[in-house]
Design a protein around this motif. Structure first.
Motif, PDB file in Angstrom:
ATOM      1  N   MET A  13     -15.485 -13.916  -2.029  1.00 58.57           N
ATOM      2  CA  MET A  13     -16.046 -12.802  -2.790  1.00 58.57           C
ATOM      3  C   MET A  13     -17.100 -12.078  -1.960  1.00 58.57           C
ATOM      4  N   ALA A  14     -17.469 -10.898  -2.428  1.00 58.95           N
ATOM      5  CA  ALA A  14     -18.561 -10.129  -1.838  1.00 58.95           C
ATOM      6  C   ALA A  14     -19.143  -9.240  -2.914  1.00 58.95           C
ATOM      7  N   ARG A  15     -20.394  -8.855  -2.734  1.00 60.77           N
ATOM      8  CA  ARG A  15     -21.045  -7.987  -3.717  1.00 60.77           C
ATOM      9  C   ARG A  15     -21.022  -6.553  -3.195  1.00 60.77           C
ATOM     10  N   GLU A  16     -20.363  -5.691  -3.944  1.00 63.56           N
ATOM     11  CA  GLU A  16     -20.243  -4.280  -3.575  1.00 63.56           C
ATOM     12  C   GLU A  16     -20.596  -3.433  -4.791  1.00 63.56           C
ATOM     13  N   GLY A  17     -21.568  -2.546  -4.626  1.00 60.26           N
ATOM     14  CA  GLY A  17     -21.972  -1.686  -5.738  1.00 60.26           C
ATOM     15  C   GLY A  17     -22.551  -2.457  -6.903  1.00 60.26           C
ATOM     16  N   GLY A  18     -23.195  -3.591  -6.610  1.00 61.50           N
ATOM     17  CA  GLY A  18     -23.787  -4.379  -7.676  1.00 61.50           C
ATOM     18  C   GLY A  18     -22.804  -5.270  -8.403  1.00 61.50           C
ATOM     19  N   GLU A  19     -21.535  -5.275  -7.989  1.00 60.53           N
ATOM     20  CA  GLU A  19     -20.524  -6.101  -8.632  1.00 60.53           C
ATOM     21  C   GLU A  19     -19.902  -7.057  -7.619  1.00 60.53           C
ATOM     22  N   ARG A  20     -19.462  -8.188  -8.106  1.00 59.65           N
ATOM     23  CA  ARG A  20     -18.793  -9.174  -7.261  1.00 59.65           C
ATOM     24  C   ARG A  20     -17.303  -8.894  -7.253  1.00 59.65           C
ATOM     25  N   VAL A  21     -16.756  -8.673  -6.062  1.00 58.67           N
ATOM     26  CA  VAL A  21     -15.340  -8.329  -5.934  1.00 58.67           C
ATOM     27  C   VAL A  21     -14.662  -9.311  -4.985  1.00 58.67           C
ATOM     28  N   PHE A  22     -13.354  -9.464  -5.160  1.00 53.93           N
ATOM     29  CA  PHE A  22     -12.572 -10.353  -4.311  1.00 53.93           C
ATOM     30  C   PHE A  22     -12.234  -9.642  -3.002  1.00 53.93           C
ATOM     31  N   VAL A  23     -12.559 -10.281  -1.861  1.00 54.81           N
ATOM     32  CA  VAL A  23     -12.315  -9.662  -0.556  1.00 54.81           C
ATOM     33  C   VAL A  23     -11.428 -10.527   0.323  1.00 54.81           C
ATOM     34  N   GLY A  24     -10.930 -11.632  -0.189  1.00 57.62           N
ATOM     35  CA  GLY A  24     -10.049 -12.486   0.600  1.00 57.62           C
ATOM     36  C   GLY A  24     -10.779 -13.148   1.763  1.00 57.62           C
TER      37      GLY A  24
END
Length: 305
Positions: free
Chosen positions: A39-50
Motif C-alpha cells: 500500500m501507499a498513501r496518496e492524497g490522504g488515502e491508502r491505495v494499493f500499489v502492488g
C-alpha cells in the motif's frame, strides 16, 4: 469392521493456547506487514500499489543506497559472528567437556552469564569502557605497555561495526558453547571407548570422531546466528543511536527499518516503506533458512548416517 478411533480432543486443548498466542503475536502481524508493504498513501488515502514500494526501495537512489549499505553491514555483522563466535564456542565446549578440567561448571557459568544481560546494559557499559575520555580501556592497555594500540574504535567508520560485532560475540558466545557442550555430552560412551582403544585421543579424537558427530548441532547454531544477526537492532541502537553513526557505518537493516517506519529527527516516518523493508528482511531470512534446510541439512544427514 474395525471401530473408529475417537478424536483426541485433549490434543486440541493443549495446543490451542500456544497456537492462539503465536497467531496473535506472529502470524497476524506478519500478514499485516505484508499487506502494508503493498500500500501507499496518496492524497490522504491508502491505495494499493502492488510491488511499487519494492521498486522504490531497490531502484530509487534515495532509498537503495541506504538499503544496500545496511544490508552489507548486516552481512559483515553476521560474518564476524560466524568466523569468531561459533569457532570460539566450539573450542570452549571442547575444552569444558574434558573430564580432566577442574572447575568446569564455574567456567561455563562465567562464560554464559553475559547472555542473560540486557542489550542496554551491555551497550552502555562497553561504550563507557571504550571511551577515550573516561573509559578504562586506555589505562588497561597502558598498564601492560600497549597504550599505542588504543583508538576510538566506536568513533571510526572503519572499525565501529567490527567493534560492535565483537562486543556481541563476547555477549553471546555462551549460547553456541552450551549447545555444542550438550551435543558433545550426547555422544555415546561406546564410541569414545572404541576410539581410545584404537589409540585416538586428545584433539585427534575431537577432530576425527566428535566433530563429525556434532555437525548437525553446528548447522543449527549457524542458522540461529543468521536469523539473530539479521534481526539485530538493540546493541547498535544503544551504542550508536538511531542514525547508526559514524556516517552510517554501523547502520544495519534493523536501524534502517526503525528510522523509516517511525521517523527520526527531521525524517518523517513512512509505515509503508518501513513495512517494505521489514518484508525484505523477512525474505532474506526465509531464503537463508530454506537454503540451509534443503541444501546443507540434507548433506549433514547423509554424512552423519
Amino acid at each position: 469392521m474395525s471401530a473408529r478411533r475417537p478424536f483426541r480432543w485433549h490434543i486440541v486443548v493443549f495446543l490451542a493456547p500456544a497456537v492462539l498466542i503465536y497467531t496473535a503475536i506472529m502470524i497476524l502481524p506478519l500478514f499485516g506487514t505484508l499487506n502494508l508493504s503493498l500500500m501507499a498513501r496518496e492524497g490522504g488515502e491508502r491505495v494499493f500499489v502492488g510491488l511499487r514500494n519494492f521498486g522504490v526501495l531497490f531502484g530509487d537512489p534515495r532509498w537503495s543506497a541506504s538499503f544496500w549499505n545496511a544490508l552489507g553491514n548486516n552481512a559483515w555483522f553476521f560474518l564476524v559472528h560466524m568466523l569468531v563466535q561459533n569457532p570460539i564456542g566450539v573450542a570452549l565446549a571442547a575444552l569444558l567437556s574434558s573430564p580432566r578440567l577442574r572447575m568446569a561448571a564455574f567456567y561455563r557459568t562465567a562464560i554464559f552469564i553475559p547472555t542473560i544481560l540486557s542489550f542496554v546494559v551491555v551497550g552502555f557499559v562497553w561504550k563507557l569502557i571504550l571511551s577515550p575520555i573516561w573509559g578504562i580501556a586506555p589505562g588497561m592497555l597502558d598498564a601492560v605497555g600497549l597504550r599505542w594500540l588504543f583508538a576510538p574504535w566506536l568513533g571510526r567508520e572503519e572499525t565501529a561495526l567490527t567493534t560492535l560485532a565483537l562486543i556481541s560475540v563476547w555477549q553471546f558466545v555462551g549460547i553456541p558453547m552450551m549447545l555444542i557442550y550438550a551435543a558433545l555430552l550426547s555422544i555415546p560412551d561406546e564410541v569414545i571407548e572404541a576410539a581410545e582403544m584404537d589409540g585416538i585421543t586428545g584433539w585427534s579424537q575431537f577432530w576425527k570422531i566428535k566433530l563429525p558427530l556434532i555437525l548437525p548441532a553446528i548447522g543449527i547454531i549457524s542458522v540461529l546466528t543468521f536469523v539473530g544477526n539479521f534481526n539485530a537492532f538493540d546493541l547498535i541502537y544503544v551504542s550508536q543511536g538511531a542514525l547508526a553513526g559514524p556516517n552510517g557505518a554501523t547502520d544495519i537493516l534493523g536501524t534502517f527499518l526503525y528510522r523509516t517506519f517511525f521517523g527520526f529527527q527531521l525524517q518523517l516516518g513512512d509505515p509503508h516503506m518501513g513495512a517494505t523493508i521489514a518484508t525484505a528482511m523477512f525474505g532474506i531470512i526465509l531464503v537463508g533458512v530454506c537454503l540451509y534446510l534443503f541444501a546443507i541439512q540434507t548433506r549433514l544427514r547423509r554424512y552423519q548416517f
